[in-house]
Structure formats: C-alpha cells, structure tokens
Motif scaffolding. Structure first.
Motif, mmCIF file in Angstrom:
data_model
loop_
_atom_site.group_PDB
_atom_site.id
_atom_site.type_symbol
_atom_site.label_atom_id
_atom_site.label_comp_id
_atom_site.label_asym_id
_atom_site.label_seq_id
_atom_site.Cartn_x
_atom_site.Cartn_y
_atom_site.Cartn_z
ATOM 1 N N ALA A 93 0.809 -1.221 0.000
ATOM 2 C CA ALA A 93 0.000 0.000 0.000
ATOM 3 C C ALA A 93 0.844 1.273 0.000
ATOM 4 O O ALA A 93 0.395 2.321 -0.472
ATOM 5 C CB ALA A 93 -0.929 -0.005 1.217
ATOM 6 N N ILE A 94 2.057 1.189 0.494
ATOM 7 C CA ILE A 94 2.874 2.392 0.691
ATOM 8 C C ILE A 94 3.108 3.192 -0.588
ATOM 9 O O ILE A 94 2.895 4.417 -0.592
ATOM 10 C CB ILE A 94 4.205 2.041 1.399
ATOM 11 C CG1 ILE A 94 3.910 1.537 2.816
ATOM 12 C CG2 ILE A 94 5.155 3.238 1.428
ATOM 13 C CD1 ILE A 94 5.114 0.945 3.525
ATOM 14 N N PRO A 95 3.532 2.596 -1.706
ATOM 15 C CA PRO A 95 3.762 3.423 -2.902
ATOM 16 C C PRO A 95 2.505 4.162 -3.369
ATOM 17 O O PRO A 95 2.587 5.327 -3.763
ATOM 18 C CB PRO A 95 4.238 2.414 -3.958
ATOM 19 C CG PRO A 95 4.780 1.272 -3.177
ATOM 20 C CD PRO A 95 3.942 1.205 -1.938
ATOM 21 N N ALA A 96 1.355 3.514 -3.309
ATOM 22 C CA ALA A 96 0.121 4.176 -3.738
ATOM 23 C C ALA A 96 -0.219 5.343 -2.817
ATOM 24 O O ALA A 96 -0.683 6.394 -3.274
ATOM 25 C CB ALA A 96 -1.028 3.175 -3.775
ATOM 26 N N LEU A 97 0.006 5.172 -1.518
ATOM 27 C CA LEU A 97 -0.253 6.259 -0.569
ATOM 28 C C LEU A 97 0.691 7.426 -0.808
ATOM 29 O O LEU A 97 0.272 8.592 -0.795
ATOM 30 C CB LEU A 97 -0.111 5.737 0.867
ATOM 31 C CG LEU A 97 -1.183 4.745 1.311
ATOM 32 C CD1 LEU A 97 -0.741 4.014 2.570
ATOM 33 C CD2 LEU A 97 -2.511 5.440 1.517
ATOM 34 N N LEU A 98 1.965 7.126 -1.040
ATOM 35 C CA LEU A 98 2.929 8.188 -1.331
ATOM 36 C C LEU A 98 2.598 8.897 -2.636
ATOM 37 O O LEU A 98 2.663 10.123 -2.719
ATOM 38 C CB LEU A 98 4.348 7.611 -1.384
ATOM 39 C CG LEU A 98 4.903 7.084 -0.057
ATOM 40 C CD1 LEU A 98 6.225 6.362 -0.288
ATOM 41 C CD2 LEU A 98 5.059 8.209 0.951
ATOM 42 N N LEU A 99 2.224 8.135 -3.628
ATOM 43 C CA LEU A 99 1.866 8.706 -4.922
ATOM 44 C C LEU A 99 0.648 9.625 -4.812
ATOM 45 O O LEU A 99 0.546 10.618 -5.520
ATOM 46 C CB LEU A 99 1.594 7.581 -5.923
ATOM 47 C CG LEU A 99 1.595 7.937 -7.391
ATOM 48 C CD1 LEU A 99 2.925 8.565 -7.807
ATOM 49 C CD2 LEU A 99 1.326 6.706 -8.222
ATOM 50 N N ALA A 100 -0.250 9.298 -3.893
ATOM 51 C CA ALA A 100 -1.440 10.128 -3.667
ATOM 52 C C ALA A 100 -1.112 11.370 -2.837
ATOM 53 O O ALA A 100 -1.978 12.210 -2.606
ATOM 54 C CB ALA A 100 -2.524 9.302 -2.974
ATOM 55 N N GLY A 101 0.143 11.480 -2.387
ATOM 56 C CA GLY A 101 0.577 12.686 -1.687
ATOM 57 C C GLY A 101 0.502 12.618 -0.172
ATOM 58 O O GLY A 101 0.658 13.640 0.497
ATOM 59 N N TYR A 102 0.297 11.442 0.385
ATOM 60 C CA TYR A 102 0.207 11.319 1.835
ATOM 61 C C TYR A 102 1.583 11.108 2.452
ATOM 62 O O TYR A 102 2.455 10.476 1.863
ATOM 63 C CB TYR A 102 -0.723 10.163 2.220
ATOM 64 C CG TYR A 102 -2.142 10.419 1.778
ATOM 65 C CD1 TYR A 102 -2.899 11.420 2.381
ATOM 66 C CD2 TYR A 102 -2.718 9.687 0.747
ATOM 67 C CE1 TYR A 102 -4.197 11.680 1.965
ATOM 68 C CE2 TYR A 102 -4.013 9.943 0.328
ATOM 69 C CZ TYR A 102 -4.751 10.925 0.942
ATOM 70 O OH TYR A 102 -6.028 11.184 0.525
ATOM 71 N N LYS A 103 1.750 11.639 3.663
ATOM 72 C CA LYS A 103 2.991 11.472 4.424
ATOM 73 C C LYS A 103 2.825 10.220 5.278
ATOM 74 O O LYS A 103 1.976 10.160 6.166
ATOM 75 C CB LYS A 103 3.236 12.702 5.303
ATOM 76 C CG LYS A 103 4.555 12.687 5.995
ATOM 77 C CD LYS A 103 4.765 13.987 6.761
ATOM 78 C CE LYS A 103 6.113 13.947 7.468
ATOM 79 N NZ LYS A 103 6.298 15.164 8.262
ATOM 80 N N ILE A 104 3.653 9.215 5.004
ATOM 81 C CA ILE A 104 3.528 7.889 5.599
ATOM 82 C C ILE A 104 4.814 7.535 6.332
ATOM 83 O O ILE A 104 5.910 7.834 5.861
ATOM 84 C CB ILE A 104 3.285 6.824 4.498
ATOM 85 C CG1 ILE A 104 2.093 7.188 3.624
ATOM 86 C CG2 ILE A 104 3.127 5.425 5.089
ATOM 87 C CD1 ILE A 104 0.796 7.328 4.333
ATOM 88 N N ASN A 105 4.671 6.852 7.457
ATOM 89 C CA ASN A 105 5.819 6.282 8.148
ATOM 90 C C ASN A 105 5.506 4.817 8.414
ATOM 91 O O ASN A 105 4.396 4.478 8.798
ATOM 92 C CB ASN A 105 6.094 7.012 9.463
ATOM 93 C CG ASN A 105 7.373 6.537 10.099
ATOM 94 O OD1 ASN A 105 8.377 6.320 9.434
ATOM 95 N ND2 ASN A 105 7.337 6.354 11.409
ATOM 96 N N CYS A 106 6.495 3.964 8.199
ATOM 97 C CA CYS A 106 6.335 2.525 8.415
ATOM 98 C C CYS A 106 7.531 2.030 9.219
ATOM 99 O O CYS A 106 8.677 2.296 8.847
ATOM 100 C CB CYS A 106 6.266 1.802 7.075
ATOM 101 S SG CYS A 106 6.023 0.020 7.216
ATOM 102 N N THR A 107 7.260 1.320 10.307
ATOM 103 C CA THR A 107 8.358 0.808 11.128
ATOM 104 C C THR A 107 9.085 -0.303 10.384
ATOM 105 O O THR A 107 8.490 -1.028 9.576
ATOM 106 C CB THR A 107 7.846 0.276 12.476
ATOM 107 O OG1 THR A 107 6.968 -0.818 12.227
ATOM 108 C CG2 THR A 107 7.165 1.358 13.278
ATOM 109 N N PRO A 108 10.371 -0.478 10.671
ATOM 110 C CA PRO A 108 11.145 -1.535 10.005
ATOM 111 C C PRO A 108 10.611 -2.940 10.255
ATOM 112 O O PRO A 108 10.793 -3.817 9.412
ATOM 113 C CB PRO A 108 12.551 -1.376 10.596
ATOM 114 C CG PRO A 108 12.617 0.050 11.053
ATOM 115 C CD PRO A 108 11.223 0.396 11.497
ATOM 116 N N THR A 109 9.946 -3.178 11.377
ATOM 117 C CA THR A 109 9.424 -4.522 11.646
ATOM 118 C C THR A 109 8.275 -4.897 10.721
ATOM 119 O O THR A 109 7.953 -6.071 10.583
ATOM 120 C CB THR A 109 8.933 -4.658 13.109
ATOM 121 O OG1 THR A 109 7.955 -3.655 13.361
ATOM 122 C CG2 THR A 109 10.081 -4.546 14.085
#
Length: 135
Positions: A77-93
């Motif tokens: 989901a992360i690339p689509a969220l970033l592409l939509a302009g959202y600021k996302i953080n995901c933990t390494p785990t």
C-alpha cells in the motif's frame, strides 16, 4: 487510546501491534475521507472507535492473514499512498523491501502501459451532408 499519526505529524503510521501480532495503521485525526477510502481499496480493514467526542479511525491488515502476509499487504500500500501525496511512516518490523520494490515496479508498469481506454460510446450515426453538385 494513542494515535501515532497525530503524535508523529504524519497522515498514517504503519506499525506492529504485539498481542496478537498484527499490522496496524493509525491515520491522523480529521484525515480526509479519500485517505480512508484509499486504504480500504488497498485491502486494509477500517476500524472506528468512539473516544469521548472524537471518532478515531484506523486500519489493520486483514486479521485472517498470518503476520508475514499482513506485512506484505501493508507494504504494497505504501507506494500508492505516497503517490497520492500522503505522508507515511512505516516501522522496520513491518516494512518488506522486496514487496515494496515490486509494488513500485507494478505502478511504473501501469503508467508506462496504461490499459486501453474503452472506445467512446457510439451515438446515433451521423448523416453526411449530401454532396453539392454544380450544374
């Protein structure tokens, strides 16, 4: 109930909840409905909790999946969220690099080879103007 997205100043925080191990996504208070809808479309399950006069909305990866598959769903989901302009953080785990790279590749491939647009709807056939004849 703590909202990590509010604490960290992001639109969404993706992390692991330990008991039982699940991938959880906190979204900021007052996030646009479009963010919730996008998370839904990306295969994440929406949850709402009423806390006083506030409604907190979060998402989880599908709970019936094992933790490794939950990580893959969230990471995809992360690339689509970033592409939509959202600021996302995901933990390494939770982050899965090969899954992320594949998701980026898939998005780039779709942009490079967009699906054929459906043909325009056919209307009534137009009559061609009769040819003018000069005497």
């Amino acid at each position: 109930m703590t909202n990590l997205a509010d604490e960290c100043g992001t639109d969404a925080e993706i992390y692991k909840r330990p008991f039982p191990p699940t991938v959880h996504i906190d979204t900021r208070t007052g996030a646009p409905a479009a963010l919730y809808d996008l998370l839904d479309q990306l295969g994440l399950q929406r949850h709402t909790v009423q806390q006083g006069d506030q409604t907190l909305t979060s998402h989880t990866a599908p709970l019936q999946l094992d933790f490794d598959e939950q990580k893959r769903v969230a990471t995809r989901a992360i690339p689509a969220l970033l592409l939509a302009g959202y600021k996302i953080n995901c933990t390494p785990t939770v982050f899965d690099e090969p899954t992320y790279q594949q998701a980026v590749h898939d998005i780039r491939s779709r942009k490079a080879n967009p699906a054929a647009q459906p043909p325009a709807r056919a209307g009534a056939p137009s009559r061609s103007a009769p040819a003018r004849r000069t005497p």
